[in-house]
Enzyme design. Structure first.
Site, PDB file in Angstrom:
ATOM      1  N   GLY A  46       0.933  -1.292  -0.169  1.00 54.58           N
ATOM      2  CA  GLY A  46       0.143   0.022  -0.071  1.00 54.58           C
ATOM      3  C   GLY A  46       0.792   1.213   0.061  1.00 54.58           C
ATOM      4  O   GLY A  46       2.169   1.338   0.437  1.00 54.58           O
ATOM      5  N   GLN A  51       3.166   9.566   0.922  1.00 53.44           N
ATOM      6  CA  GLN A  51       4.662   9.188   0.926  1.00 53.44           C
ATOM      7  C   GLN A  51       5.533   9.349  -0.011  1.00 53.44           C
ATOM      8  O   GLN A  51       6.612   9.014   0.002  1.00 53.44           O
ATOM      9  CB  GLN A  51       4.425   7.796   1.100  1.00 53.44           C
ATOM     10  CG  GLN A  51       3.783   7.184   2.552  1.00 53.44           C
ATOM     11  CD  GLN A  51       3.471   5.718   2.569  1.00 53.44           C
ATOM     12  OE1 GLN A  51       2.389   5.157   2.174  1.00 53.44           O
ATOM     13  NE2 GLN A  51       4.494   4.850   3.060  1.00 53.44           N
ATOM     14  N   CYS A  93       5.821  -0.140   7.677  1.00 50.99           N
ATOM     15  CA  CYS A  93       5.357   1.092   6.677  1.00 50.99           C
ATOM     16  C   CYS A  93       6.645   1.266   5.967  1.00 50.99           C
ATOM     17  O   CYS A  93       7.758   1.581   6.617  1.00 50.99           O
ATOM     18  CB  CYS A  93       4.812   2.440   7.492  1.00 50.99           C
ATOM     19  SG  CYS A  93       4.477   3.639   6.570  1.00 50.99           S
ATOM     20  N   LEU A  94       6.543   1.727   4.600  1.00 53.26           N
ATOM     21  CA  LEU A  94       7.654   2.135   3.692  1.00 53.26           C
ATOM     22  C   LEU A  94       8.229   3.385   4.202  1.00 53.26           C
ATOM     23  O   LEU A  94       9.351   3.520   3.929  1.00 53.26           O
ATOM     24  CB  LEU A  94       7.110   2.297   2.244  1.00 53.26           C
ATOM     25  CG  LEU A  94       6.629   0.945   1.436  1.00 53.26           C
ATOM     26  CD1 LEU A  94       6.052   1.257   0.221  1.00 53.26           C
ATOM     27  CD2 LEU A  94       7.843  -0.180   1.346  1.00 53.26           C
ATOM     28  N   HIS A 135      -4.674   1.694   7.530  1.00 56.50           N
ATOM     29  CA  HIS A 135      -3.223   2.451   7.572  1.00 56.50           C
ATOM     30  C   HIS A 135      -2.847   3.469   6.523  1.00 56.50           C
ATOM     31  O   HIS A 135      -2.673   4.643   6.844  1.00 56.50           O
ATOM     32  CB  HIS A 135      -2.501   1.173   7.539  1.00 56.50           C
ATOM     33  CG  HIS A 135      -1.022   1.633   7.320  1.00 56.50           C
ATOM     34  ND1 HIS A 135       0.010   0.963   8.408  1.00 56.50           N
ATOM     35  CD2 HIS A 135      -0.229   2.313   6.694  1.00 56.50           C
ATOM     36  CE1 HIS A 135       1.284   1.566   7.990  1.00 56.50           C
ATOM     37  NE2 HIS A 135       1.206   2.340   6.790  1.00 56.50           N
ATOM     38  N   GLU A 136      -3.680   3.273   5.354  1.00 59.59           N
ATOM     39  CA  GLU A 136      -3.213   4.308   4.352  1.00 59.59           C
ATOM     40  C   GLU A 136      -4.115   5.618   4.361  1.00 59.59           C
ATOM     41  O   GLU A 136      -3.688   6.481   4.155  1.00 59.59           O
ATOM     42  CB  GLU A 136      -3.471   3.680   2.762  1.00 59.59           C
ATOM     43  CG  GLU A 136      -2.780   2.452   2.585  1.00 59.59           C
ATOM     44  CD  GLU A 136      -1.218   2.641   2.854  1.00 59.59           C
ATOM     45  OE1 GLU A 136      -0.605   3.914   2.492  1.00 59.59           O
ATOM     46  OE2 GLU A 136      -0.672   1.383   3.134  1.00 59.59           O
ATOM     47  N   HIS A 139      -2.261   7.749   6.839  1.00 59.52           N
ATOM     48  CA  HIS A 139      -1.433   8.512   6.117  1.00 59.52           C
ATOM     49  C   HIS A 139      -1.856  10.010   5.304  1.00 59.52           C
ATOM     50  O   HIS A 139      -1.308  10.969   5.622  1.00 59.52           O
ATOM     51  CB  HIS A 139      -0.696   7.716   4.971  1.00 59.52           C
ATOM     52  CG  HIS A 139       0.280   6.919   5.254  1.00 59.52           C
ATOM     53  ND1 HIS A 139       1.625   7.234   5.892  1.00 59.52           N
ATOM     54  CD2 HIS A 139       0.419   5.718   5.141  1.00 59.52           C
ATOM     55  CE1 HIS A 139       2.414   6.239   6.009  1.00 59.52           C
ATOM     56  NE2 HIS A 139       1.864   5.242   5.684  1.00 59.52           N
TER      57      HIS A 139
HETATM   58 NI    NI Z   1       2.622   3.303   5.611  1.00 59.24          NI
END
Ligand code: NI
Length: 172
Positions: A46, A51, A93-94, A135-136, A139
């Site tokens: 995701g 991000q 998370c990235l 989660h997204e 963000h």
């Molecule tokens: Ni994330």
């Protein structure tokens, strides 16, 4: 298509509340293409636009293997309209690489938004997809999963992260 670089904590763009997308112009469509490529390349399951340094309400998700590209979900202006139950899942998370922690979220959510063809969509998901959607969307509201772990765990995270940043500085 281009692969974008992923912003990592504590980049302030990750704390911005992303703006609604008024219409899917050429620029937004390109951003979606680039986000999809960036997610597959990472690889991740995701990615939210914050991000990659663009605080607009766009997210992409694919729970399948990165070389399959079968489960792609693109959501523009996603909104949670229903939620129930509880699930605890170990998240990563990235934007917070190499840190994982259990997070408690809704087990099932219903999300409304638009797809990349500006068609209205509604998704009811449970389990991992519900977790990733939440989660997204977090963000897009400037929130990270580390905000949802307990104060002790967050303290451990902050100390680890400080050391990691210092080690990286020392190496360069
Ligand atoms: Ni994330």
């Amino acid at each position: 298509m281009a692969c974008l670089s992923i912003c990592t904590y504590p980049d302030p763009v990750l704390r911005q509340k992303a703006a609604e997308v008024a219409d899917l112009d050429k620029q937004s469509r390109q951003l979606i293409e680039d986000m999809v490529e960036t997610m597959y390349r990472a690889p991740g399951i995701g990615l939210a636009a914050n991000q990659v340094g663009k605080p607009v309400r766009i997210l992409v998700i694919d729970l399948q293997k990165p070389d399959e590209h079968r489960g792609l979900i693109v959501l523009v202006n996603p909104k949670i309209v229903g939620a129930q139950g509880e699930i605890t899942y170990e998240e990563g998370c990235l934007s917070v690489p190499e840190f994982f922690h259990n997070v408690k979220r809704f087990r099932e959510v219903t999300v409304q938004g638009f797809d990349r063809h500006e068609k209205a969509v509604e998704i009811t998901a449970n389990g991992l997809l519900a977790v990733v959607l939440q989660h997204e969307i977090d963000h897009l509201d400037g929130k990270l999963f580390i905000d949802r772990i307990g104060p002790v765990a967050r303290d451990v995270f902050k100390r680890k992260w400080k050391k990691k940043l210092k080690d990286e500085r020392d190496r360069t």
